[in-house]
Design an enzyme around this catalytic site. Structure first.
Site, PDB file in Angstrom:
ATOM      1  N   CYS A  34       0.843  -1.182   0.000  1.00  0.00           N
ATOM      2  CA  CYS A  34       0.000   0.000   0.000  1.00  0.00           C
ATOM      3  C   CYS A  34       0.887   1.243   0.000  1.00  0.00           C
ATOM      4  CB  CYS A  34      -0.931   0.104   1.193  1.00  0.00           C
ATOM      5  SG  CYS A  34      -1.931  -1.362   1.457  1.00  0.00           S
ATOM      6  N   ARG A  69       2.819   0.465  -5.512  1.00  0.00           N
ATOM      7  CA  ARG A  69       2.842  -0.249  -4.230  1.00  0.00           C
ATOM      8  C   ARG A  69       1.584  -1.080  -3.993  1.00  0.00           C
ATOM      9  NH1 ARG A  69       6.789   2.039  -0.894  1.00  0.00           N
ATOM     10  NH2 ARG A  69       5.820   1.108   0.922  1.00  0.00           N
ATOM     11  N   TRP A 100      -2.970  -2.545  -1.544  1.00  0.00           N
ATOM     12  CA  TRP A 100      -2.732  -3.942  -1.942  1.00  0.00           C
ATOM     13  C   TRP A 100      -3.355  -4.771  -0.827  1.00  0.00           C
ATOM     14  CZ3 TRP A 100      -0.249  -8.368  -0.130  1.00  0.00           C
ATOM     15  CH2 TRP A 100      -0.002  -9.361  -1.094  1.00  0.00           C
ATOM     16  N   ASN A 150      -0.538   1.580   6.084  1.00  0.00           N
ATOM     17  CA  ASN A 150       0.248   0.617   5.309  1.00  0.00           C
ATOM     18  C   ASN A 150       0.883  -0.341   6.313  1.00  0.00           C
ATOM     19  OD1 ASN A 150       1.964  -0.772   3.572  1.00  0.00           O
ATOM     20  ND2 ASN A 150       3.563   0.791   3.726  1.00  0.00           N
ATOM     21  N   GLY A 151       0.595  -1.628   6.174  1.00  0.00           N
ATOM     22  CA  GLY A 151       1.160  -2.617   7.096  1.00  0.00           C
ATOM     23  C   GLY A 151       0.099  -3.636   7.466  1.00  0.00           C
ATOM     24  N   GLU A 154      15.392 -16.533 -12.907  1.00  0.00           N
ATOM     25  CA  GLU A 154      14.937 -15.162 -13.127  1.00  0.00           C
ATOM     26  C   GLU A 154      14.101 -15.063 -14.402  1.00  0.00           C
ATOM     27  OE1 GLU A 154      14.549 -12.721 -11.456  1.00  0.00           O
ATOM     28  OE2 GLU A 154      14.392 -11.009 -12.785  1.00  0.00           O
ATOM     29  N   LYS A 176      10.233 -13.742 -14.541  1.00  0.00           N
ATOM     30  CA  LYS A 176       9.893 -12.564 -15.349  1.00  0.00           C
ATOM     31  C   LYS A 176       8.728 -12.888 -16.271  1.00  0.00           C
ATOM     32  CE  LYS A 176      11.343 -10.067 -14.079  1.00  0.00           C
ATOM     33  NZ  LYS A 176      11.999  -9.403 -13.026  1.00  0.00           N
ATOM     34  N   GLU A 207       5.376 -13.447 -14.281  1.00  0.00           N
ATOM     35  CA  GLU A 207       4.788 -12.319 -13.561  1.00  0.00           C
ATOM     36  C   GLU A 207       4.170 -11.285 -14.501  1.00  0.00           C
ATOM     37  OE1 GLU A 207       8.776  -9.854 -12.145  1.00  0.00           O
ATOM     38  OE2 GLU A 207       6.991  -9.630 -10.945  1.00  0.00           O
ATOM     39  N   HIS A 218      14.267 -36.073 -13.551  1.00  0.00           N
ATOM     40  CA  HIS A 218      13.785 -36.666 -12.299  1.00  0.00           C
ATOM     41  C   HIS A 218      12.300 -36.356 -12.070  1.00  0.00           C
ATOM     42  CE1 HIS A 218      17.761 -38.041 -11.264  1.00  0.00           C
ATOM     43  NE2 HIS A 218      18.232 -36.851 -11.639  1.00  0.00           N
ATOM     44  N   LYS A 274       4.980  -3.454  -6.164  1.00  0.00           N
ATOM     45  CA  LYS A 274       6.430  -3.295  -6.332  1.00  0.00           C
ATOM     46  C   LYS A 274       7.184  -3.502  -5.020  1.00  0.00           C
ATOM     47  CE  LYS A 274      10.052  -1.828  -8.745  1.00  0.00           C
ATOM     48  NZ  LYS A 274      10.610  -2.808  -9.687  1.00  0.00           N
TER      49      LYS A 274
HETATM   50  O1  M6R Z   1      12.426  -4.582  -3.461  1.00  0.00           O
HETATM   51  P1  M6R Z   1      13.004  -5.969  -3.426  1.00  0.00           P
HETATM   52  O2  M6R Z   1      14.153  -6.133  -4.336  1.00  0.00           O
HETATM   53  O3  M6R Z   1      13.337  -6.420  -2.031  1.00  0.00           O
HETATM   54  O4  M6R Z   1      11.834  -6.888  -3.963  1.00  0.00           O
HETATM   55  C1  M6R Z   1      11.954  -8.285  -3.959  1.00  0.00           C
HETATM   56  C2  M6R Z   1      10.880  -8.906  -4.811  1.00  0.00           C
HETATM   57  O5  M6R Z   1       9.613  -8.561  -4.349  1.00  0.00           O
HETATM   58  C3  M6R Z   1      11.001  -8.469  -6.282  1.00  0.00           C
HETATM   59  O6  M6R Z   1      12.258  -8.777  -6.810  1.00  0.00           O
HETATM   60  C4  M6R Z   1       9.925  -9.169  -7.124  1.00  0.00           C
HETATM   61  O7  M6R Z   1      10.172 -10.537  -7.186  1.00  0.00           O
HETATM   62  C5  M6R Z   1       9.858  -8.539  -8.509  1.00  0.00           C
HETATM   63  N1  M6R Z   1       8.494  -8.213  -8.815  1.00  0.00           N
HETATM   64  C6  M6R Z   1      10.320  -9.426  -9.590  1.00  0.00           C
HETATM   65  O8  M6R Z   1      10.269  -8.771 -10.821  1.00  0.00           O
END
Ligand code: M6R
Length: 590
Positions: free
Chosen positions: A2, A26, A74, A98-99, A467, A471, A474, A490, A585
Site C-alpha cells: 500500500c 505499491r 494492496w 500501510n502494514g 529469473e 519474469k 509475472e 527426475h 512493487k
Molecule cells: O524490493 P526488493 O528487491 O526487495 O523486492 C523483492 C521482490 O519482491 C522483487 O524482486 C519481485 O520478485 C519482482 N516483482 C520481480 O520482478
C-alpha cells in the site's frame, strides 16, 4: 504494501491524487482520499485504480480543504472493495494505513465490542480506536492508539479538531516526511513528493510526526520530543517518466546499460577494508533479488573461496538457523523495504552477525538498518517487474566480489585486474545484448497462450533460468518453470511434449557438454529448444548468442533477452505490463 500520502498546507486533493498515481506501484486494488473540509472530514474511496477514484471525484463537488490523506491499496485483510478501501473514517478521525496489525482481533474484543464496523480490514480498528480513546487531545490520542497496536504500520491521520496538523506514525513500515512550498507532506516513499519538498525527514520505528505547514515536530510513542536532522536527497533520481516508451518496463530494460555504468562507477566507494574474511556468507532476499543471490553464490565462491548459502528471506525465519560466529549476512533489495528481507536482516543482527546490504532506494529501511550498504545506482524503477535494478544488483555482486578478492588475496592478482577491466566494459556488453529485441518480439509471438514454458540451466545458467521464468510468469501470466537442467529427468520432463518451448542457458564452457546432453534429451521428446549461450557450438532448434563477457558475468547479459521476451509476450497477450495482477512493487508485509 500500500502507498500512503498526507498533505497539510495547500489544496489537498490534487497533491494527494498526483502522489497516489506515483505510489500506485505499491498496490492498486483500491484507492481513496479524505480531506478536512469546512463541514468536517469528507472521504471518497472506491475499488480499482487511482484513475477510478479520479473518475468518481470528477462526478462529485470538488474538495477545497488543505489538510488531507490518501491511500492506494494492496489487499491483505479483506478483499478489494469500496468498503475495505482506505481512508477509514470514524468520528473526528480519518486514517490511512500501510502494514498489517497482529492484534486487531484482541483490540476489537477489548475496546471495540459495541462499535459498528463497516469493513473487514484490520485498519478500521485503528480509526475506531482513535475515536474510542479520544480525550480531546488529538496528539495524545494518536500516541496512545499507536502504543496499543502490534504488527507493522505506517499511518497518516487527520483529526477534525486539529485543522493545522497532519499526524504520522511509524513502526516497521516506511514513512517519510517533507517540507516545501506546498506545505508539510508525508508519504510511503520519496517519489510521491520529491518535486514538492526542500527538506526530507525519515521517521524511525516508534516515532510520531506532527506535520504543520512549515514545520514538523517529532515524538516517541510516549511523547518525548525527538531531535531529528533532515536527510539529503536526490530529487532527479526520485522521479521517473515514461520518456516516450509505451511502458516503464521497456524503458527500464533500455536503461540497463546506464544503470550498470553508474553502479560500476560507484563501486569505488565500497570499503573492502571494513570486512574481515568470513567463515561463511549467507545471502537472503526475495523474488528477483533472491535470484541475484543464486548467481552471486557462484561468483563469490569462485573469487573468495568462502562457502555461500542462499536463502529465500521469508523462509529465513522459518528455520532455526544459528549463524556461526564469523559469518557475514548479505541482503539484496531494490526497494530496501521488503518486509521478509528486513526481518531476516534484523534476525541476523540479533544474532550479532554483521549485515551488508545491496540496496537501490536511498532512505530505505534496509539501508538504514544495515551495517554496510552498497547502493546500486539503477535510478527509480517503476515497473513492478524488476529489470535494470536486477542487472545493477548483479554488477554490484561482481564489484563487491572483486574488491573483497583483492583485499583478502583469494584470487590471483592478474585475474582480478583482468576482471576489473571486463567489469568496466560490462555496460557496453549489456548494451550489445539489447539489439535482440526484434528477435525476442518474434519469438514471443510463438509462445502458445496457456502452455507452459521451461527454462533450464546448470551453474549460473540455473540462476539465470530462475529469473527468466519469474519474469515471464509475472508479466505475461504464462505458466513458466525453471529447473536445473540435470534435474529435468527426475520428474519435470514428463510435461514435455511436441513443441513445448524450452530455453536452455549455456553459460559455462565446463558444463556445456552436460547441457548439450540435457538439450538432446529434451529435443528427443519434441521440445522446441532455444539455447541461450556464450558460445555457438551448442546444437538446439535455435541459438541465441550472447555478447562476449567473462563467464562469471554471464547472467547479466543472459537475462536481457529474457526480459524482452517476457515484455513482448505480455504485450501480445494484452496484459497490464507495468502493474501485473495481484502484485505490488514493494512488498512490505510478511
Ligand atoms: O524490493 P526488493 O528487491 O526487495 O523486492 C523483492 C521482490 O519482491 C522483487 O524482486 C519481485 O520478485 C519482482 N516483482 C520481480 O520482478
Amino acid at each position: 504494501m500500500c502507498g500512503i500520502i498526507g498533505v497539510n498546507g495547500c489544496m489537498a486533493a490534487p497533491v494527494l491524487l498526483d502522489g497516489l498515481k506515483r505510489l500506485e506501484y505499491r498496490g492498486y486494488d483500491s484507492a481513496g482520499v479524505a480531506v478536512l473540509e469546512s463541514d468536517g472530514i469528507r472521504t471518497v474511496k472506491c475499488r480499482g485504480r487511482v484513475d477510478a477514484l479520479i473518475e468518481k471525484l470528477d462526478r462529485l463537488p470538488p474538495f477545497t480543504g488543505t489538510l488531507g490523506i490518501g491511500h492506494t491499496r494492496w489487499a491483505t485483510k479483506g478483499e478489494p472493495s469500496d468498503e475495505n478501501a482506505h481512508p477509514h473514517t470514524c468520528g473526528r478521525f480519518s486514517v490511512v494505513h500501510n502494514g498489517i496489525l497482529e492484534n486487531d482481533g484482541a483490540l476489537r474484543d477489548k475496546y471495540l465490542r459495541l462499535c459498528p464496523f463497516s469493513s473487514e480490514t484490520d485498519s478500521e480498528v485503528i480509526a475506531q480506536l482513535l475515536n474510542r480513546l479520544y480525550n480531546g487531545d488529538p496528539l495524545q490520542t494518536v500516541a496512545k492508539t499507536a502504543d496499543l497496536l502490534a504488527g507493522s504500520f505506517a499511518l497518516a491521520v487527520l483529526c477534525a479538531d486539529a485543522p493545522d496538523t497532519l499526524f504520522c506514525v511509524r513502526r516497521s513500515s516506511p514513512l517519510l516526511v517533507g517540507l516545501g512550498e506546498d506545505g508539510g507532506l508525508a508519504a510511503s516513499d520519496l517519489s510521491a513528493f520529491a518535486d514538492r519538498i526542500q527538506t526530507l525527514y525519515r521517521l524511525a520505528d516508534g516515532e510520531i510526526a506532527a506535520v504543520h505547514r512549515n514545520s514538523v515536530d517529532f515524538y516517541t510513542f510516549d511523547l518525548s520530543p525527538v531531535d531529528k536532522q533532515p536527510e539529503p536527497f536526490d530529487r532527479v533520481q526520485a522521479t521517473a517518466e515514461k520518456g516516450g516508451y509505451e511502458h516503464f518496463m521497456l524503458k527500464e530494460i533500455h536503461e540497463t546499460p546506464s544503470a550498470v555504468r553508474r553502479t560500476v562507477q560507484a563501486a569505488g566507494a565500497f570499503d573492502a577494508a571494513a570486512f574481515d574474511k568470513p567463515s561463511r556468507i549467507f545471502i537472503t532476499a526475495c523474488g528477483s533479488a533472491y535470484h541475484v543471490g543464486e548467481a552471486a553464490k557462484f561468483v563469490w565462491e569462485e573469487l573468495l573461496g568462502v562457502p555461500v548459502e542462499v536463502g529465500i528471506a521469508s523462509e529465513f525465519r522459518s528455520r532455526t538457523l544459528p549463524l556461526p560466529e564469523g559469518s557475514l549476512v548479505v541482503t539484496v533489495s531494490q526497494s530496501g523495504e521488503t518486509a521478509d528481507t528486513l526481518a531476516a536482516l534484523r534476525e541476523s543482527k540479533r544474532q550479532g552477525v554483521p549485515v551488508l546490504s545491496i540496496v537501490n532506494v536511498p532512505h530505505s529501511t534496509i539501508a538504514a538498518e544495515s551495517d554496510h550498504v552498497f547502493y546500486t545506482k539503477a535510478g527509480v524503477e517503476v515497473a513492478v517487474a524488476t529489470t535494470k535494478a536486477y542487472v545493477a544488483q548483479l554488477a554490484a555482486v561482481y564489484a563487491i566480489g572483486l574488491a573483497l578478492a583483492e583485499r583478502w588475496q583469494t584470487a590471483p592478482g592478474q585475474r582480478i585486474e583482468r576482471l576489473k577491466k571486463e567489469l568496466s566494459r560490462l555496460p557496453a556488453a549489456v548494451e550489445e545484448a539489447l539489439p535482440c529485441e526484434r528477435r525476442m518480439r518474434e519469438l514471443a509471438e510463438t509462445l502458445p497462450a496457456g502452455e507452459p514454458v521451461f527454462f533450464v540451466g546448470r551453474g549460473q545458467g540455473a540462476a539465470a533460468a530462475m529469473e527468466a521464468a519469474l519474469k515471464l510468469k509475472e508479466v505475461s501470466y504464462l505458466p513458466a518453470q525453471s529447473v536445473p537442467a540435470g534435474e529435468m529427468k527426475h520428474g519435470t520432463i514428463s510435461l514435455i511434449h511436441a513443441g513445448t518451448p524450452v530455453f536452455a542457458f549455456c553459460l559455462n564452457e565446463a558444463l556445456n557438454a552436460r547441457m548439450q546432453s540435457n538439450i538432446d534429451e529434451l529435443r528427443a521428446r519434441g521440445a522446441a529448444v532455444t539455447a541461450v549461450s556464450l558460445t555457438d557450438d551448442i546444437r538446439a532448434q535455435s541459438l541465441l548468442r550472447l555478447p562476449q563477457v567473462p563467464e562469471l558475468f554471464a547472467v547479466s547479459v543472459a537475462v536481457i533477452p529474457m526480459q524482452l521476451l517476457s515484455y513482448y509476450a505480455a504485450r501480445r497477450l494484452g496484459c497490464d505490463i507495468d502493474k501485473p495482477r495481484n502484485l505490488a512493487k514493494s512488498v512490505t508485509v510478511e
